[in-house]
Enzyme design. Structure first.
Site, short mmCIF file in Angstrom:
data_model
loop_
_atom_site.label_atom_id
_atom_site.label_comp_id
_atom_site.label_asym_id
_atom_site.label_seq_id
_atom_site.Cartn_x
_atom_site.Cartn_y
_atom_site.Cartn_z
N SER A 21 0.82 -1.22 0.00
CA SER A 21 0.00 0.00 0.00
C SER A 21 0.85 1.26 0.00
O SER A 21 0.32 2.37 -0.03
CB SER A 21 -0.96 0.00 1.20
OG SER A 21 -0.25 -0.16 2.41
N THR A 153 -40.95 25.61 -10.72
CA THR A 153 -41.23 24.28 -10.19
C THR A 153 -41.51 23.43 -11.43
O THR A 153 -42.08 23.94 -12.40
CB THR A 153 -42.46 24.25 -9.25
OG1 THR A 153 -43.62 24.61 -9.98
CG2 THR A 153 -42.29 25.19 -8.06
N SER A 275 -14.85 24.66 -28.58
CA SER A 275 -15.03 23.44 -29.35
C SER A 275 -13.95 23.38 -30.42
O SER A 275 -13.53 24.40 -30.96
CB SER A 275 -16.41 23.45 -29.98
OG SER A 275 -16.43 22.60 -31.12
N LYS A 281 -18.62 28.21 -30.13
CA LYS A 281 -18.91 27.59 -28.84
C LYS A 281 -18.15 28.16 -27.66
O LYS A 281 -16.97 28.48 -27.76
CB LYS A 281 -18.58 26.09 -28.93
CG LYS A 281 -19.62 25.31 -29.66
CD LYS A 281 -20.83 25.13 -28.77
CE LYS A 281 -21.71 24.04 -29.38
NZ LYS A 281 -22.44 23.35 -28.37
N GLU A 288 -20.11 21.16 -15.89
CA GLU A 288 -20.45 19.80 -16.32
C GLU A 288 -19.56 18.77 -15.63
O GLU A 288 -20.01 17.69 -15.24
CB GLU A 288 -20.32 19.68 -17.85
CG GLU A 288 -21.46 20.40 -18.58
CD GLU A 288 -21.25 20.48 -20.09
OE1 GLU A 288 -20.41 19.75 -20.63
OE2 GLU A 288 -21.94 21.31 -20.72
N GLN A 320 -7.57 -1.99 4.10
CA GLN A 320 -6.58 -1.21 3.37
C GLN A 320 -7.24 -0.48 2.18
O GLN A 320 -6.73 0.51 1.69
CB GLN A 320 -5.46 -2.14 2.88
CG GLN A 320 -4.36 -1.46 2.11
CD GLN A 320 -3.14 -2.36 1.96
OE1 GLN A 320 -2.43 -2.62 2.92
NE2 GLN A 320 -2.91 -2.86 0.76
N LYS A 323 -8.35 3.55 1.81
CA LYS A 323 -7.54 4.73 1.51
C LYS A 323 -7.79 5.35 0.15
O LYS A 323 -8.11 6.54 0.05
CB LYS A 323 -6.06 4.40 1.67
CG LYS A 323 -5.76 4.16 3.12
CD LYS A 323 -4.40 3.72 3.43
CE LYS A 323 -4.43 3.18 4.85
NZ LYS A 323 -5.26 1.97 5.01
N1 ARG Z 1 -1.31 -1.19 5.01
C1 ARG Z 1 -2.21 -1.63 6.00
C2 ARG Z 1 -3.55 -0.89 5.85
O1 ARG Z 1 -3.57 0.03 5.16
C3 ARG Z 1 -1.64 -1.34 7.37
C4 ARG Z 1 -2.13 -2.26 8.45
C5 ARG Z 1 -1.57 -3.60 8.24
N2 ARG Z 1 -1.84 -4.49 9.29
C6 ARG Z 1 -1.71 -5.80 9.15
N3 ARG Z 1 -1.90 -6.53 10.16
N4 ARG Z 1 -1.48 -6.34 7.99
O2 ARG Z 1 -4.54 -1.28 6.37
#
Ligand code: ARG
Length: 458
Positions: A21, A153, A275, A281, A288, A320, A323
């Site tokens: 990650s 309306t 355009s 245009k 948009e 994970q 994120k």
């Molecule tokens: N990269 C992991 C996450 O974003 C960190 C936590 C990892 N923990 C584990 N026990 N593998 O969630």
């Protein structure tokens, strides 16, 4: 590598790439450093590590942060995540003391903390952007208390209103958005660090101390929940989806108003695009795109909800996935609010066209009925009379106010010459003085409240 001991084989390369990650959680780098500094300061206070070890770790972490900021140190792809990266670099720099940093901690509570620190800052940053947007909306309202436009309306002309009133509706929406962000901040502001992998730890950690160092209201109360709670991400994505829904509705109106059919507004050249084939245009691409990106933010919310729905307690790697969607929504919404604010701040209103449009389409029909009511006719009867009058006008291609008094009397004897004043555009707006209505006197009172709200900021 943080965990090689019990393995006899190296991780398969594709597995590593699938599992890593760092490529996206490097965004949490500064939060990871701040959390680690707080953790080791507490470890020393609790006599779990020595003062020298704490000093060496803090100095090492500060140097790493500095080197990353200056581009001397890069997030190279051999590390699994940002936590592994920081720990490995620390050990490389300061040796054995670095190996003590992770005492009484798991990546599970560490990532929970990092993500909270990050989201918490972004809640504030987004709130600031919505505040800036509100200031622009306020400015436009303040300048247009008596700028008439039609209200709709069903996309059919309904009653006349003003730009101040129409924009005031959005002021309310974005004000609610800010209060949602404030709520999220309050609810999420408890520190998960010290929860360990899921069951706390046997070290005498001072969790409240860490929490207060990092600006939290206190420490969380259940270690299993602490490492597996992503409610605050979901709440944020939901609040962001609502902000986007508001921006999208507003964008849709701007796109219509900017069209050749309406010509209510003129977007600034700097906020429009052309355009490749049609030289005439000038397209409202920003509006948009904001409308379009709304779908993407809703998608982030759905993705997060779905990721979380089947996860047993406590931490699982599924999480994970929190994120990228959270980061994507935050980035998208920040860009959208910022650009949208610039777009409406620079657009021009064609006030003459708006006023003319407010006058036709029988926007004064309700007021004509009310006129008869004031003369003593029951409202339902008056509604019927004006309905017939509108039909007569449509057949004769004219507005109510174009009819002569003879024509009006032909529909109903009750009409007198004061009807013209009673249904003028100015009267129709000016007399609407119920709280929340567009009448200028009412609107100025509301603007005073808005001004006080903006002056206070938080
Ligand atoms: N990269 C992991 C996450 O974003 C960190 C936590 C990892 N923990 C584990 N026990 N593998 O969630």
């Amino acid at each position: 590598m943080l965990w090689g001991g019990r393995f006899t084989k190296k991780t398969d390369d594709e597995v590593f790439a699938f599992n890593e990650s760092l490529s996206f959680d490097n965004r949490l780098f500064h939060q990871d450093i701040d959390g680690s500094v707080a953790h080791v300061v507490m470890l020393e206070k609790q006599h779990i590590i020595t003062c020298e070890e704490k000093d060496a770790i803090v100095k090492g972490l500060t140097t790493i942060a500095d080197e990353v900021d200056k581009g001397i140190l890069e997030f190279s792809s051999e590390y699994e995540d940002v936590h592994s990266f920081v720990e490995a670099k620390l050990i490389e720099k300061i040796g054995d003391a670095g190996k003590k940093m992770h005492t009484g901690r798991s990546r599970n509570d560490q990532v929970a903390l990092d993500m909270k620190l990050y989201v918490r800052d972004e809640v504030v940053a987004i709130d600031d952007l919505v505040y800036d947007l509100l200031k622009v909306i306020y400015r436009i309202m303040d300048e247009n208390v008596e700028t008439y436009m039609p209200g709709f309306t069903h996309l059919q002309k309904a009653q006349p209103t003003t730009i101040a009133h129409h924009f005031g509706a959005y002021f309310e929406m974005f004000k609610r958005d800010r209060s949602r962000l404030t709520d999220i901040y309050k609810r999420m502001n408890y520190c998960p660090l010290g929860s360990g992998a899921m069951a706390g730890t046997t070290y005498p950690l001072d969790r409240e101390y860490v929490a207060s160092m990092l600006g939290f209201e206190g420490a969380t109360l259940n270690s299993m929940d602490s490492v597996s709670d992503r409610d605050y991400c979901i709440e944020l994505l939901s609040a962001l989806s609502t902000i986007m829904m508001h921006l999208s509705r507003f964008s849709e109106e701007i796109i219509m108003w900017n069209s050749n059919e309406y010509r209510f507004i003129e977007l600034d050249d700097a906020y429009s695009t052309g355009s490749s084939i049609m030289p005439q245009k000038k397209n409202p691409d920003i509006a948009e795109l904001v409308r379009g990106k709304t779908g993407r933010v809703y998608g982030d919310l759905m993705s997060m909800l779905t990721t979380m729905k089947g996860i047993p307690l406590a931490y699982n790697k599924d999480m994970q996935e929190d994120k990228e969607v959270t980061f994507d929504a935050i980035d998208t919404v920040k860009d959208c609010i910022h650009l949208f604010t610039g777009m409406i701040d620079t657009m021009k209103f064609r006030k003459d066209i708006m006023a003319k449009s407010a006058m036709n389409g029988f926007t004064n029909a309700t007021d004509a009925a009310d006129y008869l009511v004031k003369k003593g006719m029951p409202f339902r009867d008056a509604h019927g009379v004006i309905g017939r009058l509108v039909l007569y006008c449509i057949d004769n291609d004219k507005c109510i106010e174009d009819c002569s008094i003879e024509e009006l009397k032909g529909i109903d004897e009750m009409f007198e010459s004061d009807i013209y004043d009673a249904i003028s555009l100015k009267t129709c707006v000016e007399k609407r003085l119920t709280k929340g209505a567009p009448g200028p006197d009412t609107m100025r009172e509301i603007l005073k409240l808005h001004k006080a709200y903006l002056d206070k900021k938080n």
